[in-house]
Design an enzyme around this catalytic site. Structure first.
Site, short mmCIF file in Angstrom:
data_model
loop_
_atom_site.label_atom_id
_atom_site.label_comp_id
_atom_site.label_asym_id
_atom_site.label_seq_id
_atom_site.Cartn_x
_atom_site.Cartn_y
_atom_site.Cartn_z
N TYR A 1 47.25 43.95 31.81
CA TYR A 1 48.05 42.94 32.25
C TYR A 1 49.38 43.46 32.84
O TYR A 1 49.86 42.53 33.95
CB TYR A 1 48.01 41.51 31.44
N HIS B 1 35.97 38.99 33.49
CA HIS B 1 37.00 40.10 32.80
C HIS B 1 36.31 40.83 31.79
O HIS B 1 36.25 42.04 31.26
CB HIS B 1 38.29 39.64 32.51
N GLY C 1 19.34 34.47 44.56
CA GLY C 1 19.71 33.29 43.77
C GLY C 1 18.66 33.01 42.78
O GLY C 1 18.77 32.32 41.54
N GLU D 1 40.07 35.66 26.69
CA GLU D 1 39.14 36.97 26.67
C GLU D 1 39.04 37.21 25.03
O GLU D 1 37.75 37.83 24.88
CB GLU D 1 39.82 37.80 27.44
N GLY E 1 17.32 33.20 48.43
CA GLY E 1 17.38 34.60 48.32
C GLY E 1 17.57 35.08 46.73
O GLY E 1 16.91 34.83 46.03
N PRO F 1 32.93 37.15 44.27
CA PRO F 1 34.18 36.78 43.95
C PRO F 1 34.08 35.37 44.12
O PRO F 1 33.57 35.04 45.26
CB PRO F 1 35.25 37.30 44.75
C1 HEM Z 1 46.91 36.99 35.50
C2 HEM Z 1 46.26 37.87 35.96
C3 HEM Z 1 45.01 37.94 36.58
C4 HEM Z 1 44.48 36.92 37.36
C5 HEM Z 1 45.03 35.57 37.84
C6 HEM Z 1 42.90 37.47 37.74
C7 HEM Z 1 42.10 36.91 38.60
C8 HEM Z 1 40.80 37.40 38.87
C9 HEM Z 1 39.89 36.66 39.64
C10 HEM Z 1 40.41 35.18 40.32
C11 HEM Z 1 38.69 37.42 39.91
C12 HEM Z 1 37.46 36.91 40.39
C13 HEM Z 1 36.47 36.11 39.55
C14 HEM Z 1 35.26 35.67 40.13
O1 HEM Z 1 35.28 34.64 40.74
O2 HEM Z 1 34.46 36.55 40.06
C15 HEM Z 1 39.28 38.34 39.09
C16 HEM Z 1 38.28 39.56 38.88
C17 HEM Z 1 38.44 40.71 38.45
N1 HEM Z 1 39.56 40.98 37.61
FE1 HEM Z 1 41.22 39.86 37.45
N2 HEM Z 1 43.08 38.73 37.37
C18 HEM Z 1 43.99 38.99 36.48
C19 HEM Z 1 44.29 40.16 35.62
C20 HEM Z 1 43.27 41.38 35.78
C21 HEM Z 1 43.51 42.35 35.04
C22 HEM Z 1 44.91 42.73 34.15
C23 HEM Z 1 42.63 43.50 35.29
C24 HEM Z 1 42.18 44.80 34.94
C25 HEM Z 1 42.68 45.90 35.55
C26 HEM Z 1 41.67 42.61 36.44
C27 HEM Z 1 40.55 43.09 36.73
C28 HEM Z 1 39.51 42.36 37.55
C29 HEM Z 1 38.36 42.82 37.93
C30 HEM Z 1 37.88 44.35 37.76
C31 HEM Z 1 37.57 42.03 38.43
C32 HEM Z 1 36.35 42.09 39.27
C33 HEM Z 1 36.60 42.49 40.62
C34 HEM Z 1 35.63 42.31 41.80
O3 HEM Z 1 34.40 42.01 40.91
O4 HEM Z 1 35.68 42.54 42.82
N3 HEM Z 1 41.89 41.38 36.54
N4 HEM Z 1 40.29 38.49 38.62
#
Ligand code: HEM
Ligand code: FAD
Length: 396
Positions: free
Chosen positions: A88, A78, A267, A130, A265, A382
């Site tokens: 959020y 994030h 990595g 964060e 690869g 992810p």
């Molecule tokens: C409690 C709230 C949230 C949870 C549980 C959550 C959970 C996650 C998880 C599990 C990932 C994947 C991490 C990884 O393994 O790379 C992720 C990525 C991400 N999150 Fe969140 N998130 C939350 C809130 C938010 C918010 C508020 C935003 C903003 C709009 C956001 C934007 C993103 C983005 C842009 C990614 C990367 C996505 C990607 O690479 O496909 N998240 N989040």
């Protein structure tokens, strides 16, 4: 919540795949922050679903696996993407609406309140972590990206290019822990904007950082990778890229424990910065590098890793290729097989590559007596590890 955890878990992916289209329809600006490749493949939906369910489970089950590493990974991701606390509210609103839409009448006001509370507990912990990470990195959350000038392109293999980047705003290079990644944002020719993460593949350059990008080709009718193709085909010396501060906890602690860096690869990009670090700070520490690739010609950074490895007293390299050249008598044919490789006691393992590769490696190492807690991993997408190994997500 206890009463509905199982039903939410069973519908988690349905919920998240309803959630994203809802949220993007209401907030199209978020399409520029979320990786649209991961949306197309459904990987981000699965990662979000798995993390929310794991969070809920550890709230109600005292024996649930520790959650800290999941939290850290999300918070770093994030922060590298510049996610803000106020966003959020948007995510919470659409996620809970999606729960209602998928579970329908089963969601009584009481159940809705309970899940609302779970969401905000998770959210507030992430927001706090964060904020801490932004502060630690000295980054203003309102301006998470800095411009970098591409000063050099190094064609490592037919499919892999390294880009050497220098801050273009006059300020110093940030501190980078070897093994960390940056998010790179690019404006694509169709007007869209997309971020991707790239490991800082060398930190030996002092005032510059380097990323090394493998071109992703579409298979079975899927399109070619958007950002890797753009970086290969459009980015030239003199281009400016917007880059986040370094993030991620795939970093080596200074101890005397021998290291195994096992990659496949792309990595390989995590190996060079770690080998450089050990050569610079602990040349007496034992290092084994093991890498699998399609062919020697596809094995990026090979010579550089071996060259830096010469500065380490006890450095061994192993390679496996799907096709081995006739003149190559050192590499082994086929997939990585560590069963014949001597492994010292107290080994610390850092692995990076496709998930099936890392899962296979992990079972081999566990069978050889390496404790799960000594195996660290990095996923170039992810994190879906927990998705397939629900009983042991904490162990790697
Ligand atoms: C409690 C709230 C949230 C949870 C549980 C959550 C959970 C996650 C998880 C599990 C990932 C994947 C991490 C990884 O393994 O790379 C992720 C990525 C991400 N999150 Fe969140 N998130 C939350 C809130 C938010 C918010 C508020 C935003 C903003 C709009 C956001 C934007 C993103 C983005 C842009 C990614 C990367 C996505 C990607 O690479 O496909 N998240 N989040
Ligand atoms: C922490 C981290 C570190 C990383 N470090 C590196 C690194 O050092 N070097 C490196 O090269 N990469 C690295 N990556 C991977 C990198 O971030 C990108 O994921 C990679 O470059 C591919 O991005 P892309 O935009 O080219 O592909 P995308 O456009 O995101 O496509 C990804 C895949 O999805 C498929 N796809 C896209 N759209 C569809 C569709 N509509 N239907 C079906 N399939 C579809 C594509 O065919 C492709 O296989 C890292 C990732 C992470 C998370």
């Amino acid at each position: 919540m206890k009463a509905t955890a199982a039903v939410v878990a069973a519908h988690a992916e349905e919920i998240t795949s309803c959630f994203y289209p809802r949220m993007f329809a209401a907030h199209p600006e978020l399409l520029r922050v979320f990786n649209q490749g991961n949306q197309a493949t459904g990987e981000q939906s699965r990662a979000l679903a798995a993390s929310v369910v794991a969070y809920a489970v550890q709230l109600i089950d005292p024996d649930a696996p520790p959650f800290h590493h999941v939290m850290q990974r999300i918070a770093f991701k994030h922060v590298s993407l510049g996610i803000r606390p106020e966003q959020y509210t948007i995510v919470g609103h659409h996620l809970l609406a999606a729960v209602g839409e998928v579970l329908g009448d089963a969601v009584t006001p009481e159940i809705a309140n309970a899940w609302n509370e779970v969401y905000w507990l998770f959210a507030t912990q992430l927001i706090a972590e964060e904020a801490r990470l932004f502060q630690q990195a000295g980054v203003d959350p309102a301006r998470p990206l800095r411009p970098y000038l591409v000063v050099r392109r190094i064609e490592e293999t037919d499919d892999v290019v390294s880009l050497v980047l220098e801050p273009a705003d006059g300020a110093e290079l940030p501190e980078i822990a070897p093994g960390q990644y940056v998010s790179v944002f690019v404006d694509l020719p169709d007007g869209s904007r997309q971020p991707r993460q790239y490991t800082v593949s060398s930190t030996a350059l002092g005032t510059r950082l380097q990323i090394t990008v493998r071109r992703v080709k579409g298979t079975n009718g899927a399109p070619d990778g958007q950002v890797s193709s753009f970086l290969h085909d459009q980015v030239i010396v003199g281009s400016i890229l917007e880059v986040s501060a370094p993030a991620g906890d795939f970093v080596v602690q200074s101890s005397d424990a021998p290291l195994l860096l096992a990659t496949a690869g792309a990595g390989i990009t995590t190996v060079l910065p770690i080998v450089e670090l050990i050569a610079r700070t602990q040349p007496q520490r034992k290092v084994i590098v093991a890498h699998a690739d399609r062919t020697a010609q596809d094995h990026a950074l090979r010579d550089t890793v071996l060259h830096v490895g010469r500065l380490i007293d006890d450095f061994t390299a192993y390679t496996w290729y799907e096709t081995v050249d006739e003149t190559d008598h050192r590499s082994k044919q086929g997939l990585m097989d560590l069963s014949e490789v001597p492994l010292p006691d107290d080994l610390q393992v850092f692995t990076c590559g496709p998930l099936p590769f890392m899962r296979h490696l992990r079972s081999t190492l566990l069978a050889r007596g390496v404790p799960a807690s000594q195996i660290r991993y990095e996923v170039f997408g992810p994190d879906l590890w927990a998705d397939h190994a629900p009983s042991e997500p904490e162990t790697v």
